[in-house]
Design a protein around this motif. Structure first.
Motif, PDB file in Angstrom:
ATOM      1  N   LEU A   1      47.454  -5.061   0.287  1.00 17.86           N
ATOM      2  CA  LEU A   1      48.583  -5.187  -0.644  1.00 17.86           C
ATOM      3  C   LEU A   1      48.895  -6.661  -0.876  1.00 17.86           C
ATOM      4  O   LEU A   1      48.866  -7.453   0.071  1.00 17.86           O
ATOM      5  N   ALA A   2      49.191  -7.020  -2.117  1.00 17.28           N
ATOM      6  CA  ALA A   2      49.646  -8.388  -2.427  1.00 17.28           C
ATOM      7  C   ALA A   2      50.326  -8.386  -3.784  1.00 17.28           C
ATOM      8  O   ALA A   2      50.262  -7.402  -4.522  1.00 17.28           O
TER       9      ALA A   2
ATOM     10  N   TRP B   1      48.883 -12.842   1.103  1.00 22.15           N
ATOM     11  CA  TRP B   1      49.737 -13.623   0.192  1.00 22.15           C
ATOM     12  C   TRP B   1      48.940 -14.716  -0.510  1.00 22.15           C
ATOM     13  O   TRP B   1      48.194 -15.445   0.128  1.00 22.15           O
TER      14      TRP B   1
ATOM     15  N   THR C   1      48.487 -17.152  -8.403  1.00 25.71           N
ATOM     16  CA  THR C   1      47.563 -17.487  -9.488  1.00 25.71           C
ATOM     17  C   THR C   1      46.974 -18.876  -9.234  1.00 25.71           C
ATOM     18  O   THR C   1      45.787 -19.125  -9.451  1.00 25.71           O
TER      19      THR C   1
HETATM   20  P1  AMP Z   1      51.308 -14.778  -9.205  1.00 27.88           P
HETATM   21  O1  AMP Z   1      50.907 -16.172  -9.359  1.00 27.88           O
HETATM   22  O2  AMP Z   1      51.795 -14.168 -10.456  1.00 27.88           O
HETATM   23  O3  AMP Z   1      50.243 -13.974  -8.547  1.00 27.88           O
HETATM   24  O4  AMP Z   1      52.545 -14.755  -8.210  1.00 27.88           O
HETATM   25  C1  AMP Z   1      52.477 -15.347  -6.942  1.00 27.88           C
HETATM   26  C2  AMP Z   1      53.755 -15.084  -6.200  1.00 27.88           C
HETATM   27  O5  AMP Z   1      53.864 -13.694  -5.881  1.00 27.88           O
HETATM   28  C3  AMP Z   1      53.809 -15.775  -4.861  1.00 27.88           C
HETATM   29  O6  AMP Z   1      54.172 -17.124  -4.952  1.00 27.88           O
HETATM   30  C4  AMP Z   1      54.859 -14.929  -4.153  1.00 27.88           C
HETATM   31  O7  AMP Z   1      56.160 -15.254  -4.584  1.00 27.88           O
HETATM   32  C5  AMP Z   1      54.526 -13.534  -4.625  1.00 27.88           C
HETATM   33  N1  AMP Z   1      53.616 -12.883  -3.686  1.00 27.88           N
HETATM   34  C6  AMP Z   1      52.285 -12.663  -3.816  1.00 27.88           C
HETATM   35  N2  AMP Z   1      51.800 -12.012  -2.748  1.00 27.88           N
HETATM   36  C7  AMP Z   1      52.832 -11.807  -1.898  1.00 27.88           C
HETATM   37  C8  AMP Z   1      52.981 -11.202  -0.604  1.00 27.88           C
HETATM   38  N3  AMP Z   1      51.957 -10.633   0.018  1.00 27.88           N
HETATM   39  N4  AMP Z   1      54.208 -11.220  -0.035  1.00 27.88           N
HETATM   40  C9  AMP Z   1      55.269 -11.779  -0.663  1.00 27.88           C
HETATM   41  N5  AMP Z   1      55.206 -12.355  -1.891  1.00 27.88           N
HETATM   42  C10 AMP Z   1      53.997 -12.368  -2.497  1.00 27.88           C
END
Ligand code: AMP
Length: 426
Positions: free
Chosen positions: A152-153, A177, A180
């Protein structure tokens, strides 16, 4: 190779490019305003993605990998297209939704039909399925013995959702985590390298090349279990962004200037004694209630534990006395028809018990849906602006703008936005 896929014949010869040649430009999901055009370098991207397929996602060449994402987002680019292809995996390309196309068993059907080994999706998809099928009746209809791990992410995976997924699918659930900007996981559990224990609520440990640190406002590293800004010490590993398209100044300002020597992720969280990272919110979503810095993610985690709550969002609204006050939006599980006031009262009591009176959590309302980007991220910053009566720009990536009106109506019932005289505006 799966029986559904026939090899295709290349129509064109390969074109050699330099390692730094941009493979693509991809715009971030833009939860906080203007999307940014992330440039992806070709060479580093392929090296990093290839490494992750075995070491993180634990698939060998020839096995079936499925990232249930939109191919237009970074997860789709990295893990529907490039990573499975360079590593010799079969990639499932799926068009549809986790529920309603035609039912909450769609994911399980695809996994069984294609013998998926590793499955990757966003927590929001699981919350949607759990809301429709809380008892997992659809899960039971399929043989999912092919599946080894669920990944999950994309947003914080609340422990309640992880427990549900683990109980239903009977496989480990790995929260990881990334952004982009990075193109591949910053923290994860490297399932193909070392089966470190999964800690529920944590997005794992830093992957090779990422020196993750928790910093205070002045940029000093913080000790374990202390909430701060999550930053990565420079240099960043291969495959991560070298710049923003046609916006080098914005790149430096957005990511490199606030904490010199570090890449600023924009996320807030903490690390435990064992080096496991816990992402709690975007730094913009950390709220200051009467001088206490509190993460809205921590409050959402408590609310998600309420048996009737399918999904929720907590925002900080401006308060003349305390600076910020938390306000919760709750979506109920299908079939729940208890009075809303009773449920919100229980939610208020849960936060008081589990976080403490210091959170001053007294405002909560039930809504049908939460406003999200098309990639499933809740638009908390926009909700804050509506609650505070501030002007806002419609996020370019919003999925359904009508939901913002529903949120405005729910806020009005709670008395927000508040004017100077304590009257509701509009
Ligand atoms: P994006 O660039 O649209 O993929 O968004 C990235 C952001 O999504 C990260 O900086 C986090 O704020 C959030 N995010 C992605 N994966 C996770 C995760 N496993 N746990 C908590 N927040 C996450």
């Amino acid at each position: 190779m799966s029986q559904f896929v026939k090899p295709c014949v290349a129509l064109y010869d390969c074109v050699p490019v330099e390692g730094n040649h941009p493979a693509y430009i991809l715009y971030t999901s833009g939860t906080t305003g203007q999307p940014k055009g992330v440039v992806r370098p070709t060479g580093g991207h392929l090296v990093a993605l290839n490494w992750t397929m075995k070491n993180i996602f634990n698939v060998d060449p020839g096995e079936v990998f499925w990232a249930a994402s939109d191919v237009g987002w970074v997860v789709g680019h990295s893990y529907i297209a490039y990573a499975p292809l360079i590593h010799g995996n079969t990639s499932v390309v799926f068009e549809g939704k986790p529920v309603g196309t035609p039912d909450a068993g769609t994911f399980w059907r695809v996994i069984e039909d294609h013998q998926v080994r590793s499955f990757f999706t966003a927590p929001t998809a699981f919350r949607a399925i759990k809301r429709e099928d809380p008892k997992g009746e659809f899960v039971k209809k399929y043989d999912l013995s092919c599946l080894r791990v669920l990944y999950l992410a994309g947003e914080r995976a609340d422990p309640d959702t992880i427990h549900w997924a683990q109980d239903q699918l009977k496989v480990p659930v790995v929260d990881h985590w990334w952004q982009t900007e990075t193109g591949w996981p910053i923290t994860a559990i490297p399932m193909g390298l070392e089966r470190m224990p999964v800690k529920i609520g944590s997005s794992g440990v830093p992957m090779p090349g990422y020196d993750v640190q928790i910093l205070d406002e002045a940029g000093h590293p913080l000790g374990p279990d202390t909430l701060g800004a999550v930053a990565v010490k420079l240099p960043l590993p291969p495959g991560t962004l070298p710049t923003l398209w046609n916006a080098e100044d914005r790149f430096r300002k957005s990511y490199l200037e606030h904490f010199p020597g570090y890449y600023e992720t924009g996320d807030a969280g903490y690390m435990d004694e064992d080096g496991y990272l816990y992402i709690m919110a975007r730094t913009d979503d950390v709220i200051n209630v009467a001088g206490h810095r509190l993460s809205t993610g921590g409050m959402e985690e408590v609310l998600s534990n309420h048996p009737d709550v399918a999904e929720c969002a907590v925002i900080g609204v401006a308060d003349a006395l305390k600076g910020n006050l938390p306000l919760g939006f709750i979506c109920l599980t299908k079939g729940v028809n208890r009075p809303h006031e009773e449920i919100t009262r229980e939610c208020v009591a849960m936060i008081r018990d589990q976080i403490g009176p210091v959170a001053a959590f007294k405002l909560a309302c039930v809504v049908d849906r939460l406003p999200k980007t098309r990639s499933g991220k809740i638009l908390r910053a926009t909700m804050v602006k509506i609650a505070n009566g501030e002007d806002f720009k419609m996020p370019a990536t919003i999925d359904d703008p009508a939901i913002l009106d529903e949120i405005a109506d729910a806020l009005k019932d709670l008395g927000y936005p508040v004017t100077q005289q304590g009257m509701t505006i509009g």
